[in-house]
Design a protein around this motif. Structure first.
Motif, PDB file in Angstrom:
ATOM      1  N   GLY A   2      42.690  62.095  66.230  1.00 37.61           N
ATOM      2  CA  GLY A   2      42.384  62.975  67.348  1.00 37.61           C
ATOM      3  C   GLY A   2      43.408  62.788  68.454  1.00 37.61           C
ATOM      4  O   GLY A   2      43.754  61.655  68.789  1.00 37.61           O
ATOM      5  N   ILE A   3      43.893  63.901  69.007  1.00 37.14           N
ATOM      6  CA  ILE A   3      44.873  63.847  70.093  1.00 37.14           C
ATOM      7  C   ILE A   3      44.361  64.716  71.231  1.00 37.14           C
ATOM      8  O   ILE A   3      44.121  65.913  71.050  1.00 37.14           O
ATOM      9  CB  ILE A   3      46.260  64.336  69.625  1.00 37.14           C
ATOM     10  N   SER A   4      44.172  64.109  72.408  1.00 39.64           N
ATOM     11  CA  SER A   4      43.692  64.839  73.576  1.00 39.64           C
ATOM     12  C   SER A   4      44.756  65.810  74.059  1.00 39.64           C
ATOM     13  O   SER A   4      45.913  65.431  74.245  1.00 39.64           O
ATOM     14  CB  SER A   4      43.345  63.864  74.706  1.00 39.64           C
ATOM     15  N   LYS A   5      44.363  67.069  74.275  1.00 41.14           N
ATOM     16  CA  LYS A   5      45.302  68.070  74.783  1.00 41.14           C
ATOM     17  C   LYS A   5      45.676  67.772  76.236  1.00 41.14           C
ATOM     18  O   LYS A   5      46.764  68.091  76.676  1.00 41.14           O
ATOM     19  CB  LYS A   5      44.689  69.477  74.699  1.00 41.14           C
ATOM     20  N   GLU A   6      44.763  67.142  77.012  1.00 43.16           N
ATOM     21  CA  GLU A   6      45.021  66.866  78.418  1.00 43.16           C
ATOM     22  C   GLU A   6      45.860  65.602  78.625  1.00 43.16           C
ATOM     23  O   GLU A   6      46.839  65.608  79.350  1.00 43.16           O
ATOM     24  CB  GLU A   6      43.700  66.735  79.202  1.00 43.16           C
ATOM     25  N   SER A   7      45.459  64.502  78.000  1.00 43.01           N
ATOM     26  CA  SER A   7      46.114  63.216  78.285  1.00 43.01           C
ATOM     27  C   SER A   7      47.066  62.742  77.185  1.00 43.01           C
ATOM     28  O   SER A   7      47.756  61.746  77.362  1.00 43.01           O
ATOM     29  CB  SER A   7      45.049  62.141  78.504  1.00 43.01           C
ATOM     30  N   GLU A   8      47.057  63.426  76.017  1.00 42.20           N
ATOM     31  CA  GLU A   8      47.862  63.023  74.856  1.00 42.20           C
ATOM     32  C   GLU A   8      47.383  61.701  74.244  1.00 42.20           C
ATOM     33  O   GLU A   8      48.049  61.121  73.389  1.00 42.20           O
ATOM     34  CB  GLU A   8      49.352  62.938  75.197  1.00 42.20           C
ATOM     35  N   GLU A   9      46.200  61.207  74.696  1.00 43.29           N
ATOM     36  CA  GLU A   9      45.600  60.004  74.101  1.00 43.29           C
ATOM     37  C   GLU A   9      45.363  60.260  72.621  1.00 43.29           C
ATOM     38  O   GLU A   9      44.946  61.337  72.221  1.00 43.29           O
ATOM     39  CB  GLU A   9      44.274  59.696  74.803  1.00 43.29           C
ATOM     40  N   LYS A  10      45.640  59.236  71.804  1.00 42.90           N
ATOM     41  CA  LYS A  10      45.420  59.336  70.358  1.00 42.90           C
ATOM     42  C   LYS A  10      44.342  58.351  69.942  1.00 42.90           C
ATOM     43  O   LYS A  10      44.276  57.235  70.467  1.00 42.90           O
ATOM     44  CB  LYS A  10      46.705  59.022  69.598  1.00 42.90           C
ATOM     45  N   THR A  11      43.500  58.775  68.997  1.00 47.15           N
ATOM     46  CA  THR A  11      42.468  57.893  68.485  1.00 47.15           C
ATOM     47  C   THR A  11      42.193  58.227  67.027  1.00 47.15           C
ATOM     48  O   THR A  11      42.283  59.388  66.614  1.00 47.15           O
ATOM     49  CB  THR A  11      41.164  57.994  69.312  1.00 47.15           C
ATOM     50  N   PHE A  41      39.666  69.246  75.394  1.00 44.41           N
ATOM     51  CA  PHE A  41      40.114  69.803  74.124  1.00 44.41           C
ATOM     52  C   PHE A  41      40.853  68.732  73.339  1.00 44.41           C
ATOM     53  O   PHE A  41      41.728  68.042  73.879  1.00 44.41           O
ATOM     54  CB  PHE A  41      41.024  71.012  74.361  1.00 44.41           C
ATOM     55  N   TRP A  42      40.497  68.608  72.065  1.00 53.49           N
ATOM     56  CA  TRP A  42      41.109  67.641  71.168  1.00 53.49           C
ATOM     57  C   TRP A  42      41.612  68.348  69.920  1.00 53.49           C
ATOM     58  O   TRP A  42      40.918  69.191  69.351  1.00 53.49           O
ATOM     59  CB  TRP A  42      40.097  66.578  70.745  1.00 53.49           C
ATOM     60  N   ARG A  43      42.823  68.028  69.508  1.00 50.46           N
ATOM     61  CA  ARG A  43      43.338  68.484  68.227  1.00 50.46           C
ATOM     62  C   ARG A  43      42.993  67.417  67.202  1.00 50.46           C
ATOM     63  O   ARG A  43      43.285  66.232  67.391  1.00 50.46           O
ATOM     64  CB  ARG A  43      44.847  68.689  68.288  1.00 50.46           C
ATOM     65  N   LEU A  44      42.350  67.815  66.125  1.00 49.94           N
ATOM     66  CA  LEU A  44      42.017  66.897  65.041  1.00 49.94           C
ATOM     67  C   LEU A  44      42.953  67.183  63.877  1.00 49.94           C
ATOM     68  O   LEU A  44      42.972  68.287  63.336  1.00 49.94           O
ATOM     69  CB  LEU A  44      40.556  67.089  64.606  1.00 49.94           C
ATOM     70  N   ASP A  45      43.775  66.200  63.525  1.00 51.71           N
ATOM     71  CA  ASP A  45      44.717  66.314  62.416  1.00 51.71           C
ATOM     72  C   ASP A  45      44.120  65.622  61.197  1.00 51.71           C
ATOM     73  O   ASP A  45      43.702  64.459  61.287  1.00 51.71           O
ATOM     74  CB  ASP A  45      46.055  65.648  62.754  1.00 51.71           C
ATOM     75  N   ALA A  46      44.070  66.334  60.077  1.00 50.61           N
ATOM     76  CA  ALA A  46      43.508  65.775  58.844  1.00 50.61           C
ATOM     77  C   ALA A  46      44.635  65.314  57.918  1.00 50.61           C
ATOM     78  O   ALA A  46      45.595  66.053  57.681  1.00 50.61           O
ATOM     79  CB  ALA A  46      42.662  66.828  58.133  1.00 50.61           C
ATOM     80  N   TYR A  47      44.507  64.095  57.448  1.00 52.21           N
ATOM     81  CA  TYR A  47      45.454  63.516  56.494  1.00 52.21           C
ATOM     82  C   TYR A  47      44.694  63.064  55.259  1.00 52.21           C
ATOM     83  O   TYR A  47      43.567  62.578  55.362  1.00 52.21           O
ATOM     84  CB  TYR A  47      46.150  62.288  57.094  1.00 52.21           C
ATOM     85  N   PHE A  48      45.297  63.233  54.107  1.00 51.86           N
ATOM     86  CA  PHE A  48      44.796  62.656  52.865  1.00 51.86           C
ATOM     87  C   PHE A  48      45.844  61.661  52.425  1.00 51.86           C
ATOM     88  O   PHE A  48      46.946  62.042  52.034  1.00 51.86           O
ATOM     89  CB  PHE A  48      44.564  63.741  51.804  1.00 51.86           C
ATOM     90  N   GLY A  49      45.516  60.378  52.566  1.00 55.52           N
ATOM     91  CA  GLY A  49      46.525  59.343  52.410  1.00 55.52           C
ATOM     92  C   GLY A  49      47.483  59.491  53.580  1.00 55.52           C
ATOM     93  O   GLY A  49      47.075  59.614  54.723  1.00 55.52           O
TER      94      GLY A  49
END
Length: 64
Positions: A2-11, A41-49
């Motif tokens: 997850g990457i915050s659109k406002e702060s660019e925080e990643k989790t 707003f958060w962008r959720l990036d999906a990875y498989f491996g």
């Protein structure tokens, strides 16, 4: 991821989980819950491996 659109925080939102059996037409499934550390707003990036699959943007509300 997850990457915050406002702060660019990643989790990391979800770690690797084992798939359960077939469910509702799917070959496998995994029930899960996720939470994000702050509203916005958060962008959720999906990875498989290590392979990137797709993204979705969600709006998280403060329920306090």
């Amino acid at each position: 991821m997850g990457i915050s659109k406002e702060s660019e925080e990643k989790t990391t939102v979800i770690e690797a989980l084992e798939l359960g059996g077939p469910n509702n037409g799917a070959d496998g499934h995994t029930p899960l819950q996720m939470s994000l550390p702050s509203p916005g707003f958060w962008r959720l990036d999906a990875y498989f491996g290590n392979k990137f699959f797709d993204s979705i943007t969600v709006q998280v509300h403060d329920l306090k």
